[in-house]
Design a protein around this motif. Sequence first.
Motif, PDB file in Angstrom:
ATOM      1  N   GLU A   9       0.826  -1.212   0.000  1.00  0.00           N
ATOM      2  CA  GLU A   9       0.000   0.000   0.000  1.00  0.00           C
ATOM      3  C   GLU A   9       0.864   1.269   0.000  1.00  0.00           C
ATOM      4  OE1 GLU A   9      -3.357   0.232  -0.199  1.00  0.00           O
ATOM      5  OE2 GLU A   9      -3.415  -1.943  -0.467  1.00  0.00           O
ATOM      6  N   ASN A  10       2.165   1.090  -0.285  1.00  0.00           N
ATOM      7  CA  ASN A  10       3.138   2.190  -0.391  1.00  0.00           C
ATOM      8  C   ASN A  10       3.464   2.870   0.934  1.00  0.00           C
ATOM      9  OD1 ASN A  10       3.594   1.874  -3.171  1.00  0.00           O
ATOM     10  ND2 ASN A  10       1.678   2.934  -3.597  1.00  0.00           N
ATOM     11  N   TRP A  11       3.356   2.143   2.032  1.00  0.00           N
ATOM     12  CA  TRP A  11       3.820   2.649   3.327  1.00  0.00           C
ATOM     13  C   TRP A  11       5.278   2.256   3.489  1.00  0.00           C
ATOM     14  CZ3 TRP A  11       0.967   5.025   7.312  1.00  0.00           C
ATOM     15  CH2 TRP A  11      -0.396   5.149   7.074  1.00  0.00           C
ATOM     16  N   ASP A  12       6.076   3.138   4.053  1.00  0.00           N
ATOM     17  CA  ASP A  12       7.430   2.769   4.442  1.00  0.00           C
ATOM     18  C   ASP A  12       7.322   2.084   5.805  1.00  0.00           C
ATOM     19  OD1 ASP A  12       8.683   3.890   2.220  1.00  0.00           O
ATOM     20  OD2 ASP A  12       8.774   5.861   3.167  1.00  0.00           O
ATOM     21  N   VAL A  13       7.991   0.971   5.952  1.00  0.00           N
ATOM     22  CA  VAL A  13       7.960   0.209   7.199  1.00  0.00           C
ATOM     23  C   VAL A  13       9.379   0.106   7.732  1.00  0.00           C
ATOM     24  CG1 VAL A  13       7.395  -2.008   8.276  1.00  0.00           C
ATOM     25  CG2 VAL A  13       5.963  -1.123   6.420  1.00  0.00           C
ATOM     26  N   VAL A  14       9.575   0.516   8.980  1.00  0.00           N
ATOM     27  CA  VAL A  14      10.883   0.451   9.627  1.00  0.00           C
ATOM     28  C   VAL A  14      10.717  -0.340  10.907  1.00  0.00           C
ATOM     29  CG1 VAL A  14      12.749   1.788  10.660  1.00  0.00           C
ATOM     30  CG2 VAL A  14      11.505   2.716   8.697  1.00  0.00           C
ATOM     31  N   PHE A  15      11.586  -1.320  11.126  1.00  0.00           N
ATOM     32  CA  PHE A  15      11.526  -2.131  12.337  1.00  0.00           C
ATOM     33  C   PHE A  15      12.513  -1.616  13.373  1.00  0.00           C
ATOM     34  CE2 PHE A  15       9.783  -5.020   9.213  1.00  0.00           C
ATOM     35  CZ  PHE A  15       8.749  -5.624   9.902  1.00  0.00           C
ATOM     36  N   ALA A  16      12.098  -1.610  14.609  1.00  0.00           N
ATOM     37  CA  ALA A  16      12.986  -1.265  15.721  1.00  0.00           C
ATOM     38  C   ALA A  16      13.361  -2.571  16.408  1.00  0.00           C
ATOM     39  CB  ALA A  16      12.282  -0.341  16.708  1.00  0.00           C
ATOM     40  N   PRO A  17      14.614  -2.987  16.292  1.00  0.00           N
ATOM     41  CA  PRO A  17      15.009  -4.249  16.926  1.00  0.00           C
ATOM     42  C   PRO A  17      14.978  -4.109  18.448  1.00  0.00           C
ATOM     43  CG  PRO A  17      16.921  -3.132  16.032  1.00  0.00           C
ATOM     44  CD  PRO A  17      15.712  -2.327  15.636  1.00  0.00           C
ATOM     45  N   LEU A  18      14.244  -4.997  19.092  1.00  0.00           N
ATOM     46  CA  LEU A  18      14.142  -5.006  20.544  1.00  0.00           C
ATOM     47  C   LEU A  18      14.691  -6.321  21.075  1.00  0.00           C
ATOM     48  CD1 LEU A  18      10.502  -3.616  20.928  1.00  0.00           C
ATOM     49  CD2 LEU A  18      12.640  -2.338  21.038  1.00  0.00           C
ATOM     50  N   HIS A  19      15.114  -6.290  22.320  1.00  0.00           N
ATOM     51  CA  HIS A  19      15.585  -7.516  22.953  1.00  0.00           C
ATOM     52  C   HIS A  19      14.437  -8.511  23.064  1.00  0.00           C
ATOM     53  CE1 HIS A  19      19.461  -5.938  24.266  1.00  0.00           C
ATOM     54  NE2 HIS A  19      18.826  -4.823  24.585  1.00  0.00           N
ATOM     55  N   ARG A  20      14.724  -9.765  22.781  1.00  0.00           N
ATOM     56  CA  ARG A  20      13.732 -10.825  22.991  1.00  0.00           C
ATOM     57  C   ARG A  20      13.762 -11.148  24.477  1.00  0.00           C
ATOM     58  NH1 ARG A  20       9.364 -12.685  20.569  1.00  0.00           N
ATOM     59  NH2 ARG A  20       8.996 -14.852  21.017  1.00  0.00           N
ATOM     60  N   LEU A  21      12.651 -10.975  25.154  1.00  0.00           N
ATOM     61  CA  LEU A  21      12.605 -11.160  26.599  1.00  0.00           C
ATOM     62  C   LEU A  21      12.012 -12.511  26.976  1.00  0.00           C
ATOM     63  CD1 LEU A  21      11.257  -7.678  27.696  1.00  0.00           C
ATOM     64  CD2 LEU A  21      13.622  -8.438  27.637  1.00  0.00           C
ATOM     65  N   GLN A  22      12.539 -13.068  28.034  1.00  0.00           N
ATOM     66  CA  GLN A  22      11.967 -14.255  28.656  1.00  0.00           C
ATOM     67  C   GLN A  22      11.175 -13.783  29.868  1.00  0.00           C
ATOM     68  OE1 GLN A  22      12.385 -17.313  27.314  1.00  0.00           O
ATOM     69  NE2 GLN A  22      13.609 -16.368  25.704  1.00  0.00           N
ATOM     70  N   ARG A  23      10.130 -14.495  30.212  1.00  0.00           N
ATOM     71  CA  ARG A  23       9.384 -14.133  31.414  1.00  0.00           C
ATOM     72  C   ARG A  23      10.302 -14.251  32.622  1.00  0.00           C
ATOM     73  NH1 ARG A  23       4.470 -12.835  30.149  1.00  0.00           N
ATOM     74  NH2 ARG A  23       3.302 -14.053  28.670  1.00  0.00           N
ATOM     75  N   PRO A  24      10.396 -13.188  33.416  1.00  0.00           N
ATOM     76  CA  PRO A  24      11.280 -13.225  34.587  1.00  0.00           C
ATOM     77  C   PRO A  24      10.777 -14.227  35.622  1.00  0.00           C
ATOM     78  CG  PRO A  24      10.352 -11.011  34.254  1.00  0.00           C
ATOM     79  CD  PRO A  24       9.760 -11.906  33.236  1.00  0.00           C
ATOM     80  N   THR A  25      11.705 -14.880  36.267  1.00  0.00           N
ATOM     81  CA  THR A  25      11.352 -15.856  37.301  1.00  0.00           C
ATOM     82  C   THR A  25      11.678 -15.356  38.704  1.00  0.00           C
ATOM     83  OG1 THR A  25      13.490 -16.936  37.027  1.00  0.00           O
ATOM     84  CG2 THR A  25      11.655 -17.814  35.729  1.00  0.00           C
ATOM     85  N   ASN A  26      12.292 -14.167  38.779  1.00  0.00           N
ATOM     86  CA  ASN A  26      12.629 -13.600  40.086  1.00  0.00           C
ATOM     87  C   ASN A  26      12.708 -12.077  39.951  1.00  0.00           C
ATOM     88  OD1 ASN A  26      15.358 -12.809  39.239  1.00  0.00           O
ATOM     89  ND2 ASN A  26      15.805 -15.005  39.256  1.00  0.00           N
ATOM     90  N   PRO A  27      12.788 -11.361  41.068  1.00  0.00           N
ATOM     91  CA  PRO A  27      12.812  -9.898  41.001  1.00  0.00           C
ATOM     92  C   PRO A  27      13.975  -9.324  40.195  1.00  0.00           C
ATOM     93  CG  PRO A  27      12.319 -10.602  43.236  1.00  0.00           C
ATOM     94  CD  PRO A  27      12.689 -11.835  42.450  1.00  0.00           C
ATOM     95  N   ILE A  28      15.136  -9.930  40.279  1.00  0.00           N
ATOM     96  CA  ILE A  28      16.286  -9.421  39.518  1.00  0.00           C
ATOM     97  C   ILE A  28      16.037  -9.584  38.017  1.00  0.00           C
ATOM     98  CG2 ILE A  28      18.737  -9.787  39.001  1.00  0.00           C
ATOM     99  CD1 ILE A  28      19.074 -10.421  42.004  1.00  0.00           C
ATOM    100  N   GLY A  30      13.145  -9.621  36.627  1.00  0.00           N
ATOM    101  CA  GLY A  30      12.125  -8.629  36.292  1.00  0.00           C
ATOM    102  C   GLY A  30      12.719  -7.247  36.090  1.00  0.00           C
ATOM    103  N   MET A  31      13.636  -6.865  36.961  1.00  0.00           N
ATOM    104  CA  MET A  31      14.286  -5.556  36.836  1.00  0.00           C
ATOM    105  C   MET A  31      15.143  -5.498  35.570  1.00  0.00           C
ATOM    106  SD  MET A  31      13.090  -3.750  39.208  1.00  0.00           S
ATOM    107  CE  MET A  31      14.157  -2.342  39.154  1.00  0.00           C
ATOM    108  N   THR A  32      15.828  -6.581  35.259  1.00  0.00           N
ATOM    109  CA  THR A  32      16.643  -6.643  34.047  1.00  0.00           C
ATOM    110  C   THR A  32      15.768  -6.488  32.810  1.00  0.00           C
ATOM    111  OG1 THR A  32      18.258  -8.064  35.141  1.00  0.00           O
ATOM    112  CG2 THR A  32      18.264  -8.066  32.731  1.00  0.00           C
ATOM    113  N   ALA A  33      14.649  -7.201  32.785  1.00  0.00           N
ATOM    114  CA  ALA A  33      13.734  -7.117  31.641  1.00  0.00           C
ATOM    115  C   ALA A  33      13.191  -5.703  31.500  1.00  0.00           C
ATOM    116  CB  ALA A  33      12.597  -8.121  31.807  1.00  0.00           C
ATOM    117  N   LEU A  34      12.805  -5.095  32.617  1.00  0.00           N
ATOM    118  CA  LEU A  34      12.276  -3.731  32.579  1.00  0.00           C
ATOM    119  C   LEU A  34      13.338  -2.761  32.060  1.00  0.00           C
ATOM    120  CD1 LEU A  34       9.975  -1.765  33.152  1.00  0.00           C
ATOM    121  CD2 LEU A  34      10.860  -1.565  35.492  1.00  0.00           C
TER     122      LEU A  34
END
Length: 114
Positions: A9-28, A30-34
């Motif tokens: 449809e003639n839109w320019d599409v640009v991807f922003a590479p983000l870290h692939r996150l795993q569900r955190p299993t502990n508070p540390i 969770g903080m790392t993912a955030l």
Amino acid sequence: EFSSLMREENWDVVFAPLHRLQRPTNPIGGMTALFQVMSSVPFISRLVSSTKTDLIHSNSTTAHVAGGLAGQRCQKPTIWHARDLVSLGRLAPALAARATRVVAISSCVAQRLK
């Protein structure tokens, strides 16, 4: 597939590479993912500015944490593509407030978000 349709449809599409996150299993974890998600906000904001982006599409709830904040920072509309059946608790209203529109992958996900 969505990006291919947009390009047709003639839109320019640009991807922003983000870290692939795993569900955190502990508070540390969770903080790392955030931290990883939040460190993407300045990158996305610069990308939006440098490419003259008109719209931010966050292809998951995790991506919308960063994309929604970047959209707010750059004053650009955002689409939150919600795909997860996880309980978002108090985070849901904040995510929704940063979305111009929300697209749910199913009626089940839409009901969860309501």
